[in-house]
Write an enzyme that holds these catalytic residues in place. Structure first.
Site, PDB file in Angstrom:
ATOM      1  N   CYS A 276       0.820  -1.221   0.000  1.00 22.98           N
ATOM      2  CA  CYS A 276       0.000   0.000   0.000  1.00 22.98           C
ATOM      3  C   CYS A 276       0.856   1.274   0.000  1.00 22.98           C
ATOM      4  O   CYS A 276       0.495   2.235  -0.700  1.00 22.98           O
ATOM      5  CB  CYS A 276      -1.009   0.000   1.142  1.00 22.98           C
ATOM      6  SG  CYS A 276      -0.499  -0.762   2.663  1.00 22.98           S
ATOM      7  N   ARG A 305       7.232 -11.282   5.043  1.00 20.61           N
ATOM      8  CA  ARG A 305       7.044 -11.041   6.480  1.00 20.61           C
ATOM      9  C   ARG A 305       7.841 -12.071   7.258  1.00 20.61           C
ATOM     10  O   ARG A 305       7.855 -13.254   6.906  1.00 20.61           O
ATOM     11  CB  ARG A 305       5.556 -11.114   6.849  1.00 20.61           C
ATOM     12  CG  ARG A 305       4.742 -10.018   6.167  1.00 20.61           C
ATOM     13  CD  ARG A 305       3.253 -10.101   6.437  1.00 20.61           C
ATOM     14  NE  ARG A 305       2.527  -9.157   5.593  1.00 20.61           N
ATOM     15  CZ  ARG A 305       1.203  -9.078   5.520  1.00 20.61           C
ATOM     16  NH1 ARG A 305       0.451  -9.877   6.250  1.00 20.61           N
ATOM     17  NH2 ARG A 305       0.635  -8.200   4.713  1.00 20.61           N
ATOM     18  N   GLN A 323       0.366 -11.397  -3.039  1.00 18.51           N
ATOM     19  CA  GLN A 323      -0.983 -10.910  -2.764  1.00 18.51           C
ATOM     20  C   GLN A 323      -1.701 -10.439  -4.027  1.00 18.51           C
ATOM     21  O   GLN A 323      -1.098  -9.804  -4.889  1.00 18.51           O
ATOM     22  CB  GLN A 323      -0.942  -9.736  -1.780  1.00 18.51           C
ATOM     23  CG  GLN A 323      -0.546 -10.105  -0.369  1.00 18.51           C
ATOM     24  CD  GLN A 323      -0.925  -9.033   0.614  1.00 18.51           C
ATOM     25  OE1 GLN A 323      -2.064  -8.926   1.041  1.00 18.51           O
ATOM     26  NE2 GLN A 323       0.041  -8.205   0.984  1.00 18.51           N
ATOM     27  N   ASP A 325      -3.652  -7.814  -4.619  1.00 19.61           N
ATOM     28  CA  ASP A 325      -3.906  -6.603  -3.850  1.00 19.61           C
ATOM     29  C   ASP A 325      -4.452  -5.483  -4.733  1.00 19.61           C
ATOM     30  O   ASP A 325      -4.217  -5.454  -5.942  1.00 19.61           O
ATOM     31  CB  ASP A 325      -2.594  -6.145  -3.207  1.00 19.61           C
ATOM     32  CG  ASP A 325      -2.823  -5.308  -1.960  1.00 19.61           C
ATOM     33  OD1 ASP A 325      -3.982  -5.213  -1.517  1.00 19.61           O
ATOM     34  OD2 ASP A 325      -1.845  -4.757  -1.442  1.00 19.61           O
ATOM     35  N   HIS A 327      -5.753  -1.033  -4.385  1.00 21.97           N
ATOM     36  CA  HIS A 327      -6.085   0.163  -3.620  1.00 21.97           C
ATOM     37  C   HIS A 327      -6.933   1.064  -4.503  1.00 21.97           C
ATOM     38  O   HIS A 327      -6.529   1.397  -5.616  1.00 21.97           O
ATOM     39  CB  HIS A 327      -4.815   0.864  -3.134  1.00 21.97           C
ATOM     40  CG  HIS A 327      -4.025  -0.009  -2.207  1.00 21.97           C
ATOM     41  ND1 HIS A 327      -3.025  -0.833  -2.660  1.00 21.97           N
ATOM     42  CD2 HIS A 327      -4.140  -0.234  -0.875  1.00 21.97           C
ATOM     43  CE1 HIS A 327      -2.536  -1.516  -1.635  1.00 21.97           C
ATOM     44  NE2 HIS A 327      -3.193  -1.178  -0.548  1.00 21.97           N
ATOM     45  N   LYS A 411     -12.278  -3.108   8.714  1.00 21.98           N
ATOM     46  CA  LYS A 411     -12.335  -3.897   7.485  1.00 21.98           C
ATOM     47  C   LYS A 411     -13.466  -4.913   7.551  1.00 21.98           C
ATOM     48  O   LYS A 411     -13.972  -5.257   8.618  1.00 21.98           O
ATOM     49  CB  LYS A 411     -11.012  -4.617   7.239  1.00 21.98           C
ATOM     50  CG  LYS A 411     -10.563  -5.526   8.383  1.00 21.98           C
ATOM     51  CD  LYS A 411      -9.252  -6.225   8.070  1.00 21.98           C
ATOM     52  CE  LYS A 411      -8.801  -7.093   9.252  1.00 21.98           C
ATOM     53  NZ  LYS A 411      -7.765  -8.066   8.879  1.00 21.98           N
ATOM     54  N   HIS A 457      -8.679  -0.543   0.643  1.00 15.32           N
ATOM     55  CA  HIS A 457      -7.741  -1.634   0.390  1.00 15.32           C
ATOM     56  C   HIS A 457      -8.594  -2.888   0.193  1.00 15.32           C
ATOM     57  O   HIS A 457      -9.498  -3.135   0.992  1.00 15.32           O
ATOM     58  CB  HIS A 457      -6.822  -1.889   1.594  1.00 15.32           C
ATOM     59  CG  HIS A 457      -6.070  -0.700   2.088  1.00 15.32           C
ATOM     60  ND1 HIS A 457      -4.693  -0.659   2.123  1.00 15.32           N
ATOM     61  CD2 HIS A 457      -6.483   0.484   2.604  1.00 15.32           C
ATOM     62  CE1 HIS A 457      -4.295   0.498   2.640  1.00 15.32           C
ATOM     63  NE2 HIS A 457      -5.367   1.210   2.939  1.00 15.32           N
TER      64      HIS A 457
END
Length: 586
Positions: A276, A305, A323, A325, A327, A411, A457
């Site tokens: 992000c 991670r 991911q 992902d 935005h 979320k 997100h």
């Protein structure tokens, strides 16, 4: 599965059974000394010091046999309260119990529990008699450092489980066997999906040809859906300046889960845990008008991670993952509509995969633990109320969970029920006022003023790695035709007579865009058929004289014994129809 930790009856029974196991071990290994024996999600375990001896698989049946004798004897379990001095005297020859007693706070009520010739230090509670512990099973054993410290001695840890009735135990053991068959780590190895190597690094998966094919198909699938909905795809680096994550807040709130920083050229770089912040910078690189919004930015992104070693679980929880992902940068008045559109996309994807058993969870900030989050109370209240209002307007059922929010905003998590009854978070939609503030993002509104956008997100497939792990366990590795790495295997009965026709069929199937494998090895046909079954290939084509002479194919579908002969074009039409259906083989 039953909740061993929070179900009081089951917890008490399993803790009592841990003492029965310890008593049996003491009978068989008089030198044994015991550390702790808690109830855990799997049932119970006990950590034991056996001196120079090591538990093997062959020892578990012996311990079980002794446990059955103890249960049949039926001694009562009796509680005694003792002083610290009495406890230290009673367990003077056991340094593990002495350590426990010595570290108890002043004023602690110290109790022991006795059953026949065995007494153990314990807070309890326990069942009243060992007879109630008769429906048990020892599951496995391992080594465990005393107190979890690698500098300490390795103790023997034995796991077990206990139920009130034999029927419940049998049912639980059947579920455990089912879980073994569905374990994505086992299936991933058998099907050539992924591998790990310590020399490469723990928790760092390597995707083999079959696995990469599945990943590519999933990536193309979700990107095509996103393109149809007006998303634009970007690509950002997997490493970035620490200053970026200090700006985003990840460094303060997420640093412990990130890989250590790398110092070079008077700067510090770090592997990114999510992307992000990079997307915020892409948005910020241009001037935007209110007419431009919403801007839907998406990426199939590699992230990293530093998960604890004990938490690593195949590709379900790894240190490197990818991911799906996105935005979405939007005006406040667009939140409701965009949130609904993302929800529709999630449900559309779930329809393709045949997911029907799922719940919506509204994940909120814990107001009693605000240190975990950044931003002000007003923005949190505003964003949480907006999500609530959208969900109510959509008319979907949901439940609220405090403390499950992301550190920058509330979320919506979609909790999918797995084949083993576990709740798995696959998709998530997050509402964020915080990062636009921290990165000073703006757009020009209808009055010519620069104002802040809002960011949604969202991840539909979530982590591709975790999604594939989920699919493998849901299907036992029998992936649907559209997703299978190899869709068809072609088997000539005898190479000298049928190989030429088999190659012709393979060529035509590839031209029709199917993933096909020719197995013309110098092996018996029955052996090659069994191999195809082991690799869970959806369709096997067996080609002999009749097929060659008539231009047909004889196919057998995975999991079926019957064979069907059809013209080649009819077989291709069958494949195309099944690919269109998409749903998982449940």
């Amino acid at each position: 599965m039953r909740d061993f930790v929070n179900d009081v009856e089951l917890n008490t029974l399993n803790h009592s059974c841990a003492h029965v196991m310890a008593q049996a071990v003491k009978h068989l290994y008089p030198q044994a000394k015991f550390w702790v024996g808690p109830v855990v999600e799997e049932g119970f375990y006990y950590d034991i010091d056996l001196g120079d001896q090591t538990i093997t698989d062959d020892d578990l049946p012996k311990i079980e046999k002794e446990m059955k004798k103890i249960c049949k004897d039926g001694k009562r379990i009796v509680r005694h309260e003792v002083s610290r001095e009495e406890a230290l005297k009673e367990f003077a020859d056991d340094e593990y119990k002495v350590d426990l007693i010595s570290n108890m706070p002043e004023g602690t009520v110290i109790s022991t529990y006795s059953q026949g010739d065995f007494t153990d230090l314990c807070r309890g509670p326990h069942v009243d008699t060992v007879k109630k512990c008769k429906n048990f099973k020892l599951l496995k054993h391992s080594g465990a450092y005393w107190k979890g410290d690698k500098n300490n001695k390795v103790l023997q840890r034995i796991y077990g489980v206990c139920f009130p009735t034999k029927e419940e135990l049998d049912e639980h053991l059947a579920l455990l066997e089912e879980a073994k068959e569905r374990d994505h780590r086992k299936l991933g190895k058998e099907l050539g999906i992924f591998m790990f190597a310590d020399l490469v690094g723990r928790g760092l998966p390597m995707w083999l040809p079959n696995g990469f094919t599945v990943r590519r198909i999933l990536s193309d699938y979700i990107m095509d859906k996103e393109l149809d909905l007006g998303y634009e795809h970007v690509m950002t680096p997997s490493v970035a300046n620490v200053a970026l994550y200090k700006t985003s807040g990840h460094w303060d709130h997420y640093k412990d889960d990130m890989f250590p920083a790398m110092e070079m050229d008077d700067e510090a770089y770090v592997l990114r845990p999510m992307n992000c912040p990079e997307h915020m910078m892409i948005y910020k690189s241009q001037l935007h008008s209110y007419r431009d919004l919403p801007i839907r930015m998406a990426e199939i992104a590699n992230d990293f991670r530093f998960e604890a070693s004990g938490a690593l679980t195949g590709i379900e929880r790894a240190r490197a993952f990818t991911q799906n992902d996105s935005h979405i940068f939007l005006r406040p008045d667009q939140i409701a509509q965009e949130f609904k559109e993302v929800s529709k996309l999630i449900l559309d994807v779930y329809k393709d995969f045949g997911f029907t058993d799922y719940e919506f969870r509204l994940s909120l900030r814990d107001p009693e633990d605000t240190e975990k989050y950044f931003g002000n109370d007003e923005l949190w209240e505003k964003s949480e109320n907006e999500l609530r209002a959208v969900l109510n307007d959509m008319g979907v059922k949901y439940y609220e969970a405090k403390g499950e929010a992301a550190f920058y905003g509330p979320k919506l998590d979609v909790q999918v029920k797995s084949a083993l009854g576990h709740d798995v978070t696959l998709s998530t939609i997050q509402l964020d006022y915080q990062l636009p503030e921290r990165f000073e993002l703006t757009y020009v509104d209808e009055n010519g003023e620069k104002v802040r956008p809002v960011v949604i997100h969202r991840a539909i497939l979530g982590s591709l790695d975790r999604f594939i792990a989920f699919l493998l366990e849901e299907t036992k590795g029998v992936l649907p035709l559209w997703l299978a790495p190899k869709q068809v295997v072609v088997l000539p009965v005898k190479n000298e007579y049928h190989e030429e026709y088999a190659k012709e069929v393979v060529k035509k199937l590839r031209k029709a865009h199917f993933r096909v494998q020719l197995d013309n090895r110098d092996e018996k046909l029955g052996y090659r058929i069994r191999e195809a079954q082991m690799h869970k290939i959806p369709y096997e084509l067996v080609l002999g004289n009749n097929e060659r002479d008539e231009g047909t194919v004889t196919y057998r579908q995975y999991g079926h014994t019957e064979q069907t002969t059809v013209p080649f074009d009819e077989f291709v039409a069958l494949l195309n129809e099944e690919v269109e259906k998409k749903a998982l083989n449940k």
